[in-house]
Motif scaffolding. Structure first.
Motif, PDB file in Angstrom:
ATOM      1  N   SER B  87       0.821  -1.215   0.000  1.00 15.91           N
ATOM      2  CA  SER B  87       0.000   0.000   0.000  1.00 15.91           C
ATOM      3  C   SER B  87       0.858   1.269   0.000  1.00 15.91           C
ATOM      4  CB  SER B  87      -0.928  -0.006   1.221  1.00 15.91           C
ATOM      5  OG  SER B  87      -0.159  -0.159   2.396  1.00 15.91           O
ATOM      6  N   ARG B  88       2.147   1.139  -0.275  1.00 13.11           N
ATOM      7  CA  ARG B  88       3.008   2.327  -0.307  1.00 13.11           C
ATOM      8  C   ARG B  88       3.107   2.891  -1.727  1.00 13.11           C
ATOM      9  NH1 ARG B  88       6.647   3.487   3.886  1.00 13.11           N
ATOM     10  NH2 ARG B  88       7.936   4.492   2.316  1.00 13.11           N
ATOM     11  N   PRO B  89       3.408   4.164  -1.836  1.00 10.91           N
ATOM     12  CA  PRO B  89       3.499   4.760  -3.176  1.00 10.91           C
ATOM     13  C   PRO B  89       4.607   4.108  -4.026  1.00 10.91           C
ATOM     14  CG  PRO B  89       4.244   6.313  -1.475  1.00 10.91           C
ATOM     15  CD  PRO B  89       3.571   5.181  -0.773  1.00 10.91           C
ATOM     16  N   GLU B  90       5.674   3.601  -3.369  1.00  7.71           N
ATOM     17  CA  GLU B  90       6.782   3.005  -4.133  1.00  7.71           C
ATOM     18  C   GLU B  90       6.334   1.764  -4.908  1.00  7.71           C
ATOM     19  OE1 GLU B  90       7.175   3.739  -0.904  1.00  7.71           O
ATOM     20  OE2 GLU B  90       8.606   5.409  -0.971  1.00  7.71           O
ATOM     21  N   ARG B  91       5.237   1.107  -4.430  1.00  3.10           N
ATOM     22  CA  ARG B  91       4.799  -0.109  -5.111  1.00  3.10           C
ATOM     23  C   ARG B  91       4.467   0.163  -6.581  1.00  3.10           C
ATOM     24  NH1 ARG B  91       5.869  -5.031  -4.811  1.00  3.10           N
ATOM     25  NH2 ARG B  91       6.953  -3.971  -6.472  1.00  3.10           N
ATOM     26  N   ALA B  92       3.819   1.323  -6.785  1.00  3.47           N
ATOM     27  CA  ALA B  92       3.462   1.661  -8.160  1.00  3.47           C
ATOM     28  C   ALA B  92       4.679   2.101  -8.966  1.00  3.47           C
ATOM     29  CB  ALA B  92       2.403   2.762  -8.167  1.00  3.47           C
ATOM     30  N   PRO B 118      -4.179  -3.459 -11.099  1.00  4.40           N
ATOM     31  CA  PRO B 118      -3.160  -2.620 -10.446  1.00  4.40           C
ATOM     32  C   PRO B 118      -3.546  -1.140 -10.383  1.00  4.40           C
ATOM     33  CG  PRO B 118      -2.395  -3.382 -12.590  1.00  4.40           C
ATOM     34  CD  PRO B 118      -3.651  -4.120 -12.294  1.00  4.40           C
ATOM     35  N   ILE B 119      -4.292  -0.654 -11.382  1.00  2.40           N
ATOM     36  CA  ILE B 119      -4.695   0.765 -11.352  1.00  2.40           C
ATOM     37  C   ILE B 119      -5.572   1.026 -10.127  1.00  2.40           C
ATOM     38  CG2 ILE B 119      -5.977   2.586 -12.554  1.00  2.40           C
ATOM     39  CD1 ILE B 119      -5.246   1.298 -15.178  1.00  2.40           C
ATOM     40  N   ARG B 120      -6.559   0.155  -9.918  1.00  2.00           N
ATOM     41  CA  ARG B 120      -7.471   0.330  -8.788  1.00  2.00           C
ATOM     42  C   ARG B 120      -6.730   0.265  -7.465  1.00  2.00           C
ATOM     43  NH1 ARG B 120     -11.639  -3.491 -10.475  1.00  2.00           N
ATOM     44  NH2 ARG B 120     -13.067  -2.420 -11.895  1.00  2.00           N
ATOM     45  N   ARG B 121      -5.786  -0.674  -7.372  1.00  2.00           N
ATOM     46  CA  ARG B 121      -5.149  -0.870  -6.072  1.00  2.00           C
ATOM     47  C   ARG B 121      -4.054   0.145  -5.795  1.00  2.00           C
ATOM     48  NH1 ARG B 121      -6.909  -5.389  -3.789  1.00  2.00           N
ATOM     49  NH2 ARG B 121      -8.220  -6.546  -5.228  1.00  2.00           N
ATOM     50  N   LEU B 122      -3.330   0.506  -6.827  1.00  2.00           N
ATOM     51  CA  LEU B 122      -2.140   1.327  -6.589  1.00  2.00           C
ATOM     52  C   LEU B 122      -2.396   2.811  -6.805  1.00  2.00           C
ATOM     53  CD1 LEU B 122       0.564  -0.997  -8.133  1.00  2.00           C
ATOM     54  CD2 LEU B 122      -0.044  -0.690  -5.745  1.00  2.00           C
ATOM     55  N   LEU B 123      -3.467   3.139  -7.528  1.00  2.00           N
ATOM     56  CA  LEU B 123      -3.806   4.550  -7.704  1.00  2.00           C
ATOM     57  C   LEU B 123      -5.207   4.771  -7.147  1.00  2.00           C
ATOM     58  CD1 LEU B 123      -2.599   4.886 -11.424  1.00  2.00           C
ATOM     59  CD2 LEU B 123      -1.251   5.319  -9.372  1.00  2.00           C
ATOM     60  N   GLU B 137      -5.763   4.138 -22.671  1.00  2.00           N
ATOM     61  CA  GLU B 137      -4.527   4.833 -23.008  1.00  2.00           C
ATOM     62  C   GLU B 137      -3.351   3.847 -23.100  1.00  2.00           C
ATOM     63  OE1 GLU B 137      -1.956   8.356 -20.836  1.00  2.00           O
ATOM     64  OE2 GLU B 137      -4.034   8.014 -20.232  1.00  2.00           O
ATOM     65  N   VAL B 138      -3.205   2.968 -22.101  1.00  2.00           N
ATOM     66  CA  VAL B 138      -2.049   2.063 -22.153  1.00  2.00           C
ATOM     67  C   VAL B 138      -2.215   1.003 -23.235  1.00  2.00           C
ATOM     68  CG1 VAL B 138      -1.134   2.342 -19.839  1.00  2.00           C
ATOM     69  CG2 VAL B 138      -2.933   0.674 -20.220  1.00  2.00           C
ATOM     70  N   ILE B 170       2.952  -0.927 -17.049  1.00  2.00           N
ATOM     71  CA  ILE B 170       3.156   0.523 -17.216  1.00  2.00           C
ATOM     72  C   ILE B 170       1.908   1.335 -16.884  1.00  2.00           C
ATOM     73  CG2 ILE B 170       4.947   0.195 -18.969  1.00  2.00           C
ATOM     74  CD1 ILE B 170       2.896   1.041 -21.069  1.00  2.00           C
ATOM     75  N   ALA B 171       0.789   0.643 -16.618  1.00  2.00           N
ATOM     76  CA  ALA B 171      -0.467   1.356 -16.366  1.00  2.00           C
ATOM     77  C   ALA B 171      -0.364   2.278 -15.168  1.00  2.00           C
ATOM     78  CB  ALA B 171      -1.604   0.356 -16.159  1.00  2.00           C
ATOM     79  N   VAL B 172       0.449   1.927 -14.164  1.00  2.00           N
ATOM     80  CA  VAL B 172       0.523   2.742 -12.953  1.00  2.00           C
ATOM     81  C   VAL B 172       1.726   3.692 -13.006  1.00  2.00           C
ATOM     82  CG1 VAL B 172      -0.742   1.138 -11.514  1.00  2.00           C
ATOM     83  CG2 VAL B 172       1.715   0.829 -11.798  1.00  2.00           C
TER      84      VAL B 172
END
Lengths: 283, 329, 336, 338
Positions: B87-92, B118-123, B137-138, B170-172
């Motif tokens: 759940s940290r920003p570095e994950r993305a 990954p978009i839902r979870r990381l952003l 887009e991706v 690359i989505a995130v």
């Protein structure tokens, strides 16, 4: 898997193996007997008739009558509910508990894995039917205890299966990818592992049902669990066996054949499901 | 901040316990120092079992290091447990493309589902509409038609699956993309397409690449710097042109000489005999390449050479690196 | 060395078995003393039993006594026979073992060739026959098969003697006990007629048991042979032009044997469990029939003793299977 | 080595005397039954292989190169059906011969090695015994001498300490070592043709070089021929005398290796070369081949590359399409070669 491919695979499996289709029809018939049995049968399964004792199969009594003059057809059909019921509850119980234990052991590993593995090993260290006998004898002679005993001896199958499936998938690339995508252990489990192990588990359930039926019937055959005059296939075979040397074959053949049909049906369904899910594992 | 590397590893180490009671330690990654600059593309090469995939997994935070420091954008992320890291920003910011495009896609997720996850979870701040737009887009970036969104992996070709794997990563908007042999399962013609796509994406999105590969030619085409591993150790690193033209470590030389090349027809470059020694409990004094190395002196058996600079940005772990000019190839 | 390690690995299983049997008799709901005292007991005798069995003490202490008794080979007394359970069981064990082993041999003798033939020609007539036999065999409860066979072959056709025990003792005298197996002892005694009689008694129960055990064996043989025949190394053997027999037996079957040996454990579990049912049907004087009468009479010590003995037997059989697998597979030997 | 007397009756020897190539595959057409219909896996495949030559059969997965090898070895599975064509070994058509006669050739005159050598050897049989199995099947070596011969076979493929390796199981050996054992097995009956199906796939690049050197050396020593199946053009270029390029069940071009790599005549060969990282100077120079392999369950135009070809012209779709001879030893299946 998309619905369209599932339908295509189902049709393929039925087309390849007409036995599976037969099993599916038989399954519907068995379920109907279990649900509607008591309302369908021509006689009260418990009503004895001193005038009609030990009658061979006839139009009036297609399966004949037993030593108390009870209609064997009615008893055989009504017994479906109890026999299938015991197996369904036992399998459901061991599926839920065993899968949960196995999945936890497989995903978390460590001491949890060791303890759970040890429990399964200990159950498997017994010849399973013998353990079931011991459990029913110790817990007391009742239908519930037959269900519990059958569930306990089935636990390791689900547990080990789930553990192995989880273990294999835990290190698969798409699980690693899910972790890269920010899925924690719980959501990896719920969203990425469980949906993938459910189909093979379904096969296991179907194959297991037949075995659970045999097990429960075997226990009642030796006088455990179900008590007369309750109609149940195992105990009916046991009662009928007493008349084998006087030639009244219908007293044990019909309930026995009902057992065979039920087990046959679930085994075939299991094979069919397996073909559908993974044609390569066909045996 | 802008001068500091994107990622830097210091003494990064990963050991695995093996062999039950006797308790050996497999030195998969053994005190590796590595830094990746912003926008830089690094190739990580070596033979199977040399620890390059393990190193990639440690850097991707898929497996925790046994020891050492791992700094990413100035934050020490090495010791953060996975549960919290998810759940940290570095994950993305660090993402990975996996080797086998078939195995790395969940068979029960559609193309859209796989990219959306990954978009839902990381952003988490992104609205549903924006997330959907991001998927489009991706998909466009990796050259997949939008019509593919409802498809399942088994309905795609190998090259298309590889594209989905890249799109998901690359989505995130990661700053570092770790690519673990992304084309080794693909046919030559598909591989060429994917390699060109990867090169194109890097120039357009400004990501850094860590490109793990056993194919030196692929690394030559895609990377600026190359890091060579042997039995858990980095034994040579430097700019691609320099390493390919003037390899200084005898292992790197052998590796380059083994790459098939029609121009070398009927010649017989020196070959490496035998196989690597065991990575379990290696002797800390002996050079890892000793025993297979054509030079192999007494000194190599008593004093493990450390990585040392030998030219601009060129590091070698060999006592005899300077004498390697005249030899072979 | 490897044998010692396997033995050591069997220890936890045995410990588990002992703990479970102890729990079954001492820690379950209900009053164990009432069970042990039997159905005819009154309150006083139950209290008496509770004291003599030490059931008024704490569980760990009871477990200690239980272990002590086990070490002495004491499983308590049977209510129905009045004899120590241990001697009851040991006396009946050879009958059960003879039946189980005979069934195992029949099952292997039929299932292995069937599975091999089916795998050699998948989707052929032989394959379908194998599949059908196996599926039907797996669906028939052993006790029902036993009854059907008795009805047809004894009652209707009179091909076999009356299914009552191991030997018709009106016409034949049981051989002096050497191995406890009638088939062997009669021959050692030079009594060919008794041998034939014992064999004719054994055939039906053994076949009934074997039919059920055949299913997993034949299935696994077919599957393992198919895998082996489709494997890279069999293709290499074919490409090298090895004779078909060599390819099938030395190459495919030998590697398939590993998986086949691995289902043996399950087969034993089936056989030992179904034994109980079959002995009941055929009046076989083994430990299974003994256990069933004990269950019906709520003769608890006898049931517990039976469960424990079966489990120990099973653990030992599995140990033997493990050792066999080790002998076949060099990879296991080199693991250490 | 076989005795001189036996050599005189050796079919390969006799064939060479008459100027017949060792192996000729002629218009081989083959299809597979699948769930989605019949797949035309090979269409009019033809090539020749002379004694002492290494011929590279190069193509992407699904192009039919392994199927061709399996057809020669009679290792095709049941779903495959050969429709037309001939496979002539020393002038004799193998497809016309009886199974029994074929069996004698297989392993003795034509041997084959496979990819992933660790799984291609019996996992629980000593490698020495596996070599002896081949000796027993194909030679008159007396039983007492077999062990010695097996150790010699291991020595021949440069396995250090062969007497000790004789006792080893495959899991005790590295992948490269297992491949050498497989080569030793294949060569133990002195075949005149060795088919190598991606022999170095899955091996490290350094091991790959050693194995390929070994195969080339063995060819030089014994004069046997090798059909090398590979997806790696650069490797074929380094080790093969001639290269045949396959695409979707067609052989699109056959030429001497150096010629094919320098001046490919078929558009697909040219694209394949340009897509190979070994040949590209930079990522920009790397060429992509548009489109996908055609779906062989569908009816195909005469040229199966036509839908992906930049040089496609209307007459490309006019049947029949026959291979055109460009030079002495240069065939191309294209109406408009480069």
């Amino acid at each position: 898997m998309a619905v369209s491919t599932l339908i295509r695979d189902t049709r393929y499996a039925f087309g390849q193996n007409p036995l599976t289709l037969m099993a599916a029809i038989l399954f519907v018939f068995l379920v109907a007997c279990a649900l509607l049995g008591p309302t369908l049968v021509p006689y009260d399964p418990l009503a004895s008739d001193a005038m009609a004792r030990m009658q061979p199969p006839s139009l009036g009594h297609p399966f004949g009558t037993d030593s108390l003059g009870r209609d064997m057809l009615s008893r055989t059909i009504v017994a479906t509910r109890l026999d299938l019921g015991m197996a369904v509850f036992a399998v459901a119980l061991s599926f839920v508990v065993g899968t949960a234990m196995g999945a936890v052991a497989g995903y978390l590993g460590g001491w949890m894995d060791k303890v759970i593995g040890r429990i399964f090993d200990t159950i498997m260290a017994f010849p399973l039917f013998v353990l079931a006998m011991g459990i029913v004898a110790a817990l007391g002679n009742s239908v519930i205890n037959i269900v519990i005993a059958t569930a306990v001896i089935n636990l390791p199958f689900y547990g080990r299966f789930a553990r192995a499936e989880v273990n294999v998938r835990r290190d698969l690339a798409f699980i690693e990818a899910a972790r890269m995508g920010g899925n924690g252990p719980m959501s990896v489990m719920a969203r990425h592992i469980v949906p993938n192990i459910l189909p093979p588990m379904m096969v296991q359930i179907s194959l297991n049902m037949g075995w659970a039926i045999l097990n429960a019937a075997g226990l009642s055959f030796i006088g455990l669990g179900v008590r007369p005059p309750e109609p149940e296939w195992g105990i009916m075979v046991s009662e009928g066996a007493a008349y084998i040397f006087s030639g009244e074959w219908w007293t044990f053949v019909f309930p026995g054949m009902a057992l065979v049909l039920a087990v046959f049906c679930f085994n075939l369904l299991g094979d069919g499901l397996r073909d559908m899910i993974d044609p390569r594992r066909r045996t | 901040m802008s001068d500091a590397p994107l990622l830097s590893a210091l003494g990064l180490t990963k050991f695995f316990k093996v062999g039950g009671r006797e308790g050996g330690l497999l030195h998969a990654v053994d005190h590796v120092d590595l830094s990746i600059g912003r926008g830089e593309s690094i190739g990580l090469v070596g033979e199977s079992g040399c620890g390059k995939s393990t190193l990639a997994r440690v850097l991707a935070h898929l497996t925790p290091p046994s020891a050492g420091q791992l700094r990413f954008e100035g934050v020490d992320i090495g010791q953060i447990p996975e549960r919290r890291f998810a759940s940290r920003p570095e994950r993305a910011r660090i993402q990975m493309v996996f080797q086998d495009p078939t195995e790395s896609l969940n068979p029960h997720l559609t193309v859209e589902g796989a990219i959306l996850d990954p978009i839902r979870r990381l952003l988490p701040g992104m609205s549903a509409a924006n997330a959907a737009a991001r998927v489009d887009e991706v998909l466009d970036l990796v050259g997949l038609p939008l019509a593919f969104k409802p498809r399942y992996p088994h309905q795609l070709s190998g090259g298309q699956r590889a594209r989905v794997g890249i799109a998901r990563a690359i989505a995130v908007e990661p700053a570092l993309l770790i690519l673990d042999e992304p084309t080794s399962a693909l046919d030559v013609s598909v591989q060429a397409v994917i390699l060109k796509l990867l090169a194109d994406l890097r120039t357009r999105l400004g990501m850094s690449y860590l490109f793990v590969s056993h194919d030196l030619n692929v690394v030559r085409l895609l990377c600026q710097r190359v890091v060579v591993m042997y039995l858990g150790k980095v034994i040579e690193s430097g700019p691609v042109e320099r390493i390919f033209a003037h390899p200084r470590h005898p292992y790197t030389r052998a590796l380059l000489a083994a790459v098939p090349d029609p121009a070398r027809r009927d010649t017989r470059p020196p070959r490496l005999a035998g196989s690597p020694s065991s990575p379990v409990n290696p002797d800390p004094r002996v050079c890892r390449f000793y025993g297979r190395c054509p030079i192999g002196t007494e000194r190599c058996a008593e004093d493990m050479p450390n990585l040392r600079p030998i030219g601009a940005e060129h590091l070698v772990a060999c006592h005899y690196a300077e004498q390697q000019k005249g030899l072979a190839a | 060395m490897i044998v010692l390690r396997r033995l050591a690995e069997a220890v936890p299983s045995l410990v588990g078995v002992v703990i479970v049997t102890f729990l079954l008799s001492h820690a379950l709901p209900g009053d164990p003393a009432a069970y042990f005292a039997g159905p005819a007991a009154n309150a006083e005798s139950v209290a008496e039993v509770r004291r003599t069995l030490g059931l008024d003490r704490s569980l760990p202490v009871q477990f200690g006594y239980y272990l002590l008794d086990l070490a002495k080979g004491d499983l308590g007394h049977s209510l129905t026979t009045g004899q120590p359970v241990t001697s009851d069981l040991l006396q009946r064990l050879p009958a059960s073992m003879e039946l189980t082993l005979a069934a195992l041999i029949v099952a292997i003798a039929v299932a292995l060739p069937l599975g091999i033939v089916a795998a050699l020609r998948p989707n052929s007539l032989a394959d379908h026959f194998c599949r059908l036999t196996v599926t039907i065999g797996a669906a028939f409860p052993t006790f029902f098969v036993g009854l059907l066979l008795v009805y047809l072959l004894y009652f209707k056709l009179g091909l076999v003697p009356q299914p009552l025990g191991r030997l018709d003792e009106i016409y034949f005298t049981p051989p002096p006990t050497v191995t406890g197996f009638y088939l062997i002892d009669t021959l050692l005694n030079g009594d060919v007629d008794a041998f034939r009689a014992a064999l004719s008694q054994l055939i039906l129960p053994a076949v009934s048991l074997a039919l059920f055990a055949m299913a997993p064996l034949a299935r696994m043989t077919r599957a393992a042979m198919l895998t082996a025949l489709g494997s890279d190394f069999v293709r290499t053997a074919r490409a090298n032009g090895l004779p078909a027999r060599k390819v099938i037996f030395t190459y495919a079957l030998r590697s398939a044997m590993l998986s086949i040996v691995n289902v043996m454990g399950m087969v034993f579990s089936f056989l030992l469990g179904s034994n109980v049912l079959i002995e009941q049907v055929f009046g076989w004087p083994g430990i299974g029939a003994y256990a069933v009468s004990a269950v019906i009479a709520s003769d608890y010590a006898a049931v517990q003793g039976f469960v424990l003995m079966m489990a120990i037997l099973y653990v030992l059989l599995n140990l033997a299977v493990d050792l066999a697998a080790t002998a076949i597979d060099p990879r296991v030997r080199f693991e250490s | 080595m076989k005795a001189g007397l036996m050599r005189a009756t050796h079919p390969a020897e006799a064939a060479a005397a008459h100027g017949v190539p060792l192996l000729e595959v002629d218009r081989l057409t083959l299809d597979f039954a699948t769930r989605g219909g019949r797949v035309k896996a090979l269409d009019q495949v033809g090539f020749t292989l002379d004694r002492g030559q290494i011929l590279g059969l190069v193509g992407e997965s699904g192009s039919g190169k392994s199927v061709t090898a399996f057809a020669i070895m009679d290792l095709l599975d049941q779903a495959a059906r050969i429709e037309t064509g001939q496979i002539r070994f020393t002038g004799i058509d193998l497809l016309a011969r009886k199974r029994r006669a074929l069996k004698e050739l297989r392993g003795r005159e034509i041997a084959m090695i496979f990819q992933s050598p660790r799984t291609a050897l019996h996992p629980i049989r000593k490698v020495g015994h596996q070599i002896e199995d081949v000796l027993r099947a194909h030679s008159s070596v007396p039983p007492g001498l077999r062990r010695q011969k097996a150790i010699e076979a291991l020595e021949r493929v440069r396995i250090p300490d062969p007497a000790r390796r004789y006792e080893a199981y495959p899991f005790e050996l590295s992948g490269g070592m297992c491949q050498r054992v497989m080569i030793a097995m294949a060569l133990s009956a002195d075949p005149s043709l060795l088919i190598a199906d991606e022999p170095t796939t899955g091996l490290d690049v350094t091991t790959q070089a050693v194995i390929m050197d070994l195969i080339r050396d063995l060819v030089r020593e014994s004069g046997m021929s090798v059909l090398l199946i590979t997806h790696d053009l650069a490797m074929a270029g380094e080790y093969c005398d001639r290269i045949a390029v396959m695409h979707a069940g067609h052989i699109v071009e056959t030429a001497p290796a150096h010629l094919l790599l320098r001046e490919p005549a078929h558009p697909y060969s040219a694209k394949l070369i340009a897509a190979t990282p070994a040949k590209a100077a930079s990522i920009e120079a790397l060429a992509a081949i548009p489109g996908n392999l055609p779906d062989l369950r569908q009816p195909q135009p005469p040229c199966r590359f036509s839908t992906r070809c930049e040089r496609h012209r209307p007459d490309c779709d006019q049947p029949p399409l026959d291979a055109a001879r460009l030079g002495q030893d240069h065939l191309v299946l294209c109406r408009h070669p480069l």
